[in-house]
Design a protein around this motif. Structure first.
Motif, PDB file in Angstrom:
ATOM      1  N   ASP A  10       0.944  -1.373  -0.002  1.00  0.00           N
ATOM      2  CA  ASP A  10      -0.100   0.031   0.039  1.00  0.00           C
ATOM      3  C   ASP A  10       1.018   1.240  -0.031  1.00  0.00           C
ATOM      4  O   ASP A  10       1.862   1.391   0.893  1.00  0.00           O
ATOM      5  CB  ASP A  10      -0.988   0.005   1.173  1.00  0.00           C
ATOM      6  CG  ASP A  10      -1.959   1.256   1.266  1.00  0.00           C
ATOM      7  OD1 ASP A  10      -1.525   2.253   1.386  1.00  0.00           O
ATOM      8  OD2 ASP A  10      -3.141   0.706   0.952  1.00  0.00           O
ATOM      9  N   TYR A  58     -15.545  -9.895   2.872  1.00  0.00           N
ATOM     10  CA  TYR A  58     -16.231  -8.619   2.048  1.00  0.00           C
ATOM     11  C   TYR A  58     -17.690  -8.555   2.540  1.00  0.00           C
ATOM     12  O   TYR A  58     -18.332  -7.424   2.593  1.00  0.00           O
ATOM     13  CB  TYR A  58     -16.032  -8.877   0.518  1.00  0.00           C
ATOM     14  CG  TYR A  58     -14.617  -8.471   0.222  1.00  0.00           C
ATOM     15  CD1 TYR A  58     -14.381  -7.111  -0.377  1.00  0.00           C
ATOM     16  CD2 TYR A  58     -13.787  -9.398  -0.075  1.00  0.00           C
ATOM     17  CE1 TYR A  58     -13.181  -6.805  -0.719  1.00  0.00           C
ATOM     18  CE2 TYR A  58     -12.549  -9.153  -0.531  1.00  0.00           C
ATOM     19  CZ  TYR A  58     -12.075  -7.818  -0.906  1.00  0.00           C
ATOM     20  OH  TYR A  58     -11.031  -7.489  -1.291  1.00  0.00           O
ATOM     21  N   SER A 111      -8.146   2.206   4.344  1.00  0.00           N
ATOM     22  CA  SER A 111      -7.868   1.265   3.099  1.00  0.00           C
ATOM     23  C   SER A 111      -8.542   0.135   3.176  1.00  0.00           C
ATOM     24  O   SER A 111      -8.266  -0.840   4.012  1.00  0.00           O
ATOM     25  CB  SER A 111      -6.401   1.143   2.963  1.00  0.00           C
ATOM     26  OG  SER A 111      -6.118   0.310   1.707  1.00  0.00           O
ATOM     27  N   LYS A 112      -9.326  -0.294   2.065  1.00  0.00           N
ATOM     28  CA  LYS A 112     -10.154  -1.512   2.124  1.00  0.00           C
ATOM     29  C   LYS A 112      -9.226  -2.772   1.929  1.00  0.00           C
ATOM     30  O   LYS A 112      -9.413  -3.949   2.346  1.00  0.00           O
ATOM     31  CB  LYS A 112     -11.189  -1.568   1.114  1.00  0.00           C
ATOM     32  CG  LYS A 112     -12.150  -0.234   1.052  1.00  0.00           C
ATOM     33  CD  LYS A 112     -12.921  -0.370   2.514  1.00  0.00           C
ATOM     34  CE  LYS A 112     -13.759   0.877   2.579  1.00  0.00           C
ATOM     35  NZ  LYS A 112     -13.130   2.192   2.961  1.00  0.00           N
ATOM     36  N   LYS A 113      -8.036  -2.356   1.005  1.00  0.00           N
ATOM     37  CA  LYS A 113      -7.186  -3.526   0.980  1.00  0.00           C
ATOM     38  C   LYS A 113      -6.408  -3.933   2.029  1.00  0.00           C
ATOM     39  O   LYS A 113      -6.021  -4.859   2.143  1.00  0.00           O
ATOM     40  CB  LYS A 113      -5.852  -2.705  -0.287  1.00  0.00           C
ATOM     41  CG  LYS A 113      -5.099  -3.806  -0.666  1.00  0.00           C
ATOM     42  CD  LYS A 113      -4.314  -3.274  -1.842  1.00  0.00           C
ATOM     43  CE  LYS A 113      -3.426  -2.069  -1.640  1.00  0.00           C
ATOM     44  NZ  LYS A 113      -2.725  -1.688  -2.581  1.00  0.00           N
ATOM     45  N   SER A 114      -6.388  -3.154   3.153  1.00  0.00           N
ATOM     46  CA  SER A 114      -5.908  -3.473   4.239  1.00  0.00           C
ATOM     47  C   SER A 114      -6.793  -4.049   5.232  1.00  0.00           C
ATOM     48  O   SER A 114      -6.167  -4.791   6.358  1.00  0.00           O
ATOM     49  CB  SER A 114      -5.142  -2.155   4.935  1.00  0.00           C
ATOM     50  OG  SER A 114      -4.167  -1.677   4.192  1.00  0.00           O
ATOM     51  N   SER A 122     -10.222  -9.467   2.846  1.00  0.00           N
ATOM     52  CA  SER A 122      -9.646 -10.494   1.927  1.00  0.00           C
ATOM     53  C   SER A 122     -10.862 -11.434   1.423  1.00  0.00           C
ATOM     54  O   SER A 122     -11.684 -11.937   1.958  1.00  0.00           O
ATOM     55  CB  SER A 122      -8.610 -11.047   3.216  1.00  0.00           C
ATOM     56  OG  SER A 122      -7.999 -12.303   2.442  1.00  0.00           O
ATOM     57  N   ASP A 165      -5.452 -14.022   2.497  1.00  0.00           N
ATOM     58  CA  ASP A 165      -4.020 -13.256   2.750  1.00  0.00           C
ATOM     59  C   ASP A 165      -3.426 -14.167   4.120  1.00  0.00           C
ATOM     60  O   ASP A 165      -2.132 -14.392   3.993  1.00  0.00           O
ATOM     61  CB  ASP A 165      -4.169 -12.018   3.049  1.00  0.00           C
ATOM     62  CG  ASP A 165      -4.728 -11.237   1.694  1.00  0.00           C
ATOM     63  OD1 ASP A 165      -3.730 -10.651   0.984  1.00  0.00           O
ATOM     64  OD2 ASP A 165      -5.787 -10.834   1.595  1.00  0.00           O
TER      65      ASP A 165
END
Length: 232
Positions: free
Chosen positions: A103, A151, A166-169, A172, A179
């Motif tokens: 990120d 999600y 951050s949605k990426k953090s 999964s 992850d």
């Protein structure tokens, strides 16, 4: 009436209105002031970088206990975020720490914190998580607070920080364990014999996470409880 020598001018008044408007719009204080005081150090936080939670205190205490009990020196972090945990560890000069995150916001925040705290035994990298797996580094301990939220859980999460992070953090695939599976797998080939892997996970995933650890060859797998007495 507390600060008698402090005079309010138009600049401070307008700044106050600006911060107040943000707070009333739902912004957390950490993102308004771009700062979080945690474990006796101040860290810079930008929008998109995860704010340390109370569970982070528990995580750090477990991590320190293992480090000093087994005299571990070479440490690696997957997904450092603001870099707060690695920065705390770097206060011990005999430790050598590396971290990787994919990120860009997290990378810039952690580098700024690294510069402010002047840590010389810590290195942050912006790269994919398989970076150190490819390099085949042999290290004593790997730790991570990876994305582990499913999600489908987004609609039921009640946390005022989440819209700014951050949605990426956070999220999964594979019901939140994708992850974690990846980290467990590549860590097994990167750790020294007798090395440690510490991961924070969803309280609902306790059994499956322990099973995955054992499947990939780990032993003495333990789960610790958080402040709500849930396995994490």
């Amino acid at each position: 009436f507390i600060f008698y020598n402090f005079k309010i001018n138009i600049y401070f008044y307008l700044e106050y209105l600006y911060f107040l408007k943000k707070k009333l719009s739902g912004w957390p204080f950490s993102y308004i002031f771009k700062n979080e005081f945690f474990y006796k150090i101040d860290v810079f936080l930008d929008v998109g970088v995860l704010v340390p939670r109370y569970e982070t205190y528990i995580f750090i205490n477990k991590l320190f206990n293992i480090l000093f009990k087994y005299n571990l020196k070479y440490i690696f972090e997957f997904g450092y975020g603001s870099g707060i945990i690695s920065l705390l560890l770097s206060s011990c000069n005999d430790l050598f720490i590396k971290g990787v995150d994919n990120d860009l916001n997290a990378f810039f925040s952690s580098i700024k914190n690294l510069y402010n705290l002047k840590s010389r035994n810590l290195f942050f990298y912006y790269n994919n998580w398989n970076m150190f797996y490819c390099n085949n580094d042999k290290i004593d301990i790997i730790f991570s607070n990876p994305p582990y939220v499913c999600y489908n859980s987004f609609v039921v999460l009640n946390n005022f920080l989440i819209p700014f992070e951050s949605k990426k953090s956070l999220f999964s695939d594979k019901f939140g364990i994708n992850d974690i599976i990846y980290i467990i797998k590549i860590s097994f080939f990167s750790l020294k014999q007798g090395g440690f892997l510490i991961i924070e996970h969803n309280y609902r995933h306790s059994f499956i996470i322990r099973t995955i650890f054992i499947y990939f060859g780990y032993f003495l797998v333990n789960t610790y409880i958080d402040q709500y007495y849930s396995d994490r």
